[in-house]
Scaffold this active site. Structure first.
Site, PDB file in Angstrom:
ATOM      1  N   THR A  91       0.286   5.193  -1.694  1.00  0.00           N
ATOM      2  CA  THR A  91      -0.143   6.327  -0.858  1.00  0.00           C
ATOM      3  C   THR A  91       0.382   7.650  -1.416  1.00  0.00           C
ATOM      4  O   THR A  91      -0.281   8.685  -1.295  1.00  0.00           O
ATOM      5  CB  THR A  91       0.323   6.169   0.611  1.00  0.00           C
ATOM      6  OG1 THR A  91       1.712   5.873   0.637  1.00  0.00           O
ATOM      7  CG2 THR A  91      -0.444   5.068   1.304  1.00  0.00           C
TER       8      THR A  91
ATOM      9  N   ASN B  12      10.787   1.260   3.596  1.00  0.00           N
ATOM     10  CA  ASN B  12       9.460   1.398   4.193  1.00  0.00           C
ATOM     11  C   ASN B  12       9.508   2.391   5.345  1.00  0.00           C
ATOM     12  O   ASN B  12      10.489   2.453   6.073  1.00  0.00           O
ATOM     13  CB  ASN B  12       8.955   0.039   4.700  1.00  0.00           C
ATOM     14  CG  ASN B  12       7.455   0.026   4.899  1.00  0.00           C
ATOM     15  OD1 ASN B  12       6.696   0.357   3.989  1.00  0.00           O
ATOM     16  ND2 ASN B  12       7.008  -0.334   6.086  1.00  0.00           N
TER      17      ASN B  12
ATOM     18  N   HIS C 277      -3.477  -9.520  -5.284  1.00  0.00           N
ATOM     19  CA  HIS C 277      -4.825  -9.308  -4.741  1.00  0.00           C
ATOM     20  C   HIS C 277      -5.821  -8.841  -5.791  1.00  0.00           C
ATOM     21  O   HIS C 277      -6.902  -8.355  -5.446  1.00  0.00           O
ATOM     22  CB  HIS C 277      -4.764  -8.317  -3.570  1.00  0.00           C
ATOM     23  CG  HIS C 277      -3.986  -8.837  -2.402  1.00  0.00           C
ATOM     24  ND1 HIS C 277      -3.354  -8.020  -1.482  1.00  0.00           N
ATOM     25  CD2 HIS C 277      -3.717 -10.099  -2.001  1.00  0.00           C
ATOM     26  CE1 HIS C 277      -2.744  -8.766  -0.572  1.00  0.00           C
ATOM     27  NE2 HIS C 277      -2.949 -10.027  -0.870  1.00  0.00           N
TER      28      HIS C 277
ATOM     29  N   ALA D 269       0.805  -1.224   0.000  1.00  0.00           N
ATOM     30  CA  ALA D 269       0.000   0.000   0.000  1.00  0.00           C
ATOM     31  C   ALA D 269       0.837   1.273   0.000  1.00  0.00           C
ATOM     32  O   ALA D 269       0.444   2.290  -0.580  1.00  0.00           O
ATOM     33  CB  ALA D 269      -0.933   0.004   1.211  1.00  0.00           C
TER      34      ALA D 269
ATOM     35  N   THR E 146       5.495  -1.739   2.232  1.00  0.00           N
ATOM     36  CA  THR E 146       4.691  -2.767   2.895  1.00  0.00           C
ATOM     37  C   THR E 146       5.324  -3.162   4.216  1.00  0.00           C
ATOM     38  O   THR E 146       6.547  -3.275   4.311  1.00  0.00           O
ATOM     39  CB  THR E 146       4.516  -4.018   2.013  1.00  0.00           C
ATOM     40  OG1 THR E 146       3.851  -5.039   2.761  1.00  0.00           O
ATOM     41  CG2 THR E 146       5.853  -4.558   1.512  1.00  0.00           C
TER      42      THR E 146
ATOM     43  N   ILE F 115       8.952   5.458  -0.388  1.00  0.00           N
ATOM     44  CA  ILE F 115       9.465   4.706  -1.528  1.00  0.00           C
ATOM     45  C   ILE F 115       9.580   5.587  -2.784  1.00  0.00           C
ATOM     46  O   ILE F 115      10.555   5.491  -3.530  1.00  0.00           O
ATOM     47  CB  ILE F 115       8.586   3.464  -1.804  1.00  0.00           C
ATOM     48  CG1 ILE F 115       9.096   2.644  -2.981  1.00  0.00           C
ATOM     49  CG2 ILE F 115       7.129   3.829  -2.004  1.00  0.00           C
ATOM     50  CD1 ILE F 115      10.232   1.738  -2.676  1.00  0.00           C
TER      51      ILE F 115
ATOM     52  N   ARG G 141      -6.209   0.405   6.109  1.00  0.00           N
ATOM     53  CA  ARG G 141      -5.997  -0.257   7.407  1.00  0.00           C
ATOM     54  C   ARG G 141      -5.595   0.725   8.502  1.00  0.00           C
ATOM     55  O   ARG G 141      -5.804   0.469   9.672  1.00  0.00           O
ATOM     56  CB  ARG G 141      -4.896  -1.319   7.271  1.00  0.00           C
ATOM     57  CG  ARG G 141      -5.399  -2.583   6.654  1.00  0.00           C
ATOM     58  CD  ARG G 141      -4.349  -3.675   6.630  1.00  0.00           C
ATOM     59  NE  ARG G 141      -4.801  -4.702   5.724  1.00  0.00           N
ATOM     60  CZ  ARG G 141      -4.640  -4.642   4.407  1.00  0.00           C
ATOM     61  NH1 ARG G 141      -4.026  -3.634   3.869  1.00  0.00           N
ATOM     62  NH2 ARG G 141      -5.094  -5.599   3.637  1.00  0.00           N
TER      63      ARG G 141
ATOM     64  N   CYS H  98     -25.052  -7.313 -14.883  1.00  0.00           N
ATOM     65  CA  CYS H  98     -24.605  -7.635 -16.235  1.00  0.00           C
ATOM     66  C   CYS H  98     -25.652  -7.222 -17.265  1.00  0.00           C
ATOM     67  O   CYS H  98     -26.841  -7.529 -17.100  1.00  0.00           O
ATOM     68  CB  CYS H  98     -24.333  -9.134 -16.334  1.00  0.00           C
ATOM     69  SG  CYS H  98     -23.806  -9.699 -17.969  1.00  0.00           S
TER      70      CYS H  98
ATOM     71  N   CYS I  51     -22.400 -15.236 -16.341  1.00  0.00           N
ATOM     72  CA  CYS I  51     -21.934 -15.539 -17.716  1.00  0.00           C
ATOM     73  C   CYS I  51     -20.470 -15.168 -17.941  1.00  0.00           C
ATOM     74  O   CYS I  51     -19.939 -15.385 -19.024  1.00  0.00           O
ATOM     75  CB  CYS I  51     -22.824 -14.844 -18.740  1.00  0.00           C
ATOM     76  SG  CYS I  51     -22.590 -13.046 -18.850  1.00  0.00           S
TER      77      CYS I  51
END
Length: 240
Positions: free
Chosen positions: A29, A215, A122, A25, A192, A233, A37, A151, A133
């Site tokens: 950011t 980090n 994820h 994450a 992370t 980062i 979180r 749909c 379908c």
């Protein structure tokens, strides 16, 4: 910014031609996408349930309207743009140094920056499928739909291709990520804290020469890192 550590990172990258990046994450950011979180209290003022409950498989099944209200409000950032970290990683791939980006993020910003080999552990908000379908729908369709997206072909519910709590990670993605990490000579972990499993467990398969951790807060891999940089980062990679 620690100039000595920055020079050391430059040297590690220069000496390596099989780098893998593992990010979370904190990479996004700096593009204005919050790490949900860290602000549970804020969300609880607006929603009757904590975020982890709302984005679980059982809650999605039980209460799709409330799920989609939260999902559209807090997990989709259609206007977000890649930051300096995304751009630098794409450059390193073009140079042939970076072999894969393994991300826990679902925003698609690595691809937007030009990275081609991105393993999305994820899933992605940009992929959505009818549960009946299997027709594909893009992000715009979800954003512009009222309530629960349906749909156009069969009337089934359209579900994001995002791994919810209680759902298993894609086995192909996991095995590909494991292979890249185990074959890398340099692993850069960025943005992370390595608390989300099973994704974070992939790190233990690294057998290469240099482990770099970038980090803001401590991670479980700090003690094993050859280079540890407690900074943003984007600022770090953007300074290379």
């Amino acid at each position: 910014m620690d100039t000595e550590k920055l020079n050391e990172l430059r040297q590690i990258i220069e000496d390596s031609d099989n780098i893998v990046f593992f990010g979370g994450a904190g990479v996004s950011t700096e593009s204005g996408i919050p790490d949900f979180r860290s602000v549970d209290g804020l969300y609880n003022q607006k929603y009757k349930y904590p975020p982890e409950t709302i984005i679980s498989h059982s809650f999605y099944r039980r209460n799709p309207e409330e799920f989609y209200r939260f999902y559209k409000d807090k997990m989709i950032f259609a206007d977000a743009k890649p930051n300096k970290a995304h751009i630098k990683l794409a450059e390193l791939e073009k140079q042939g140094k970076l072999k894969a980006v393994i991300t826990q993020n679902i925003d698609g910003l690595h691809q937007m920056a030009g990275s081609r080999n991105v393993i999305e552990l994820h899933g992605s908000v940009h992929r959505n499928y009818c549960e009946k379908c299997h027709a594909f729908y893009d992000l715009d369709y979800i954003v512009n739909s009222d309530g629960v997206p349906k749909c156009e072909k069969c009337g089934g519910t359209v579900k994001p291709d995002v791994v919810l709590y209680e759902e298993a990670l894609d086995e192909d993605n996991m095995s590909r990520a494991l292979q890249y990490i185990s074959e890398a000579d340099t692993l850069i972990i960025g943005g992370t804290s390595l608390v989300v499993y099973p994704a974070a467990g992939l790190i233990r398969y690294f057998r290469g020469r240099k482990l770099v951790v970038i980090n803001m807060s401590p991670t479980q891999s700090d003690s094993n890192a050859d280079l540890l940089i407690a900074d943003k980062i984007g600022d770090v990679l953007g300074s290379l």
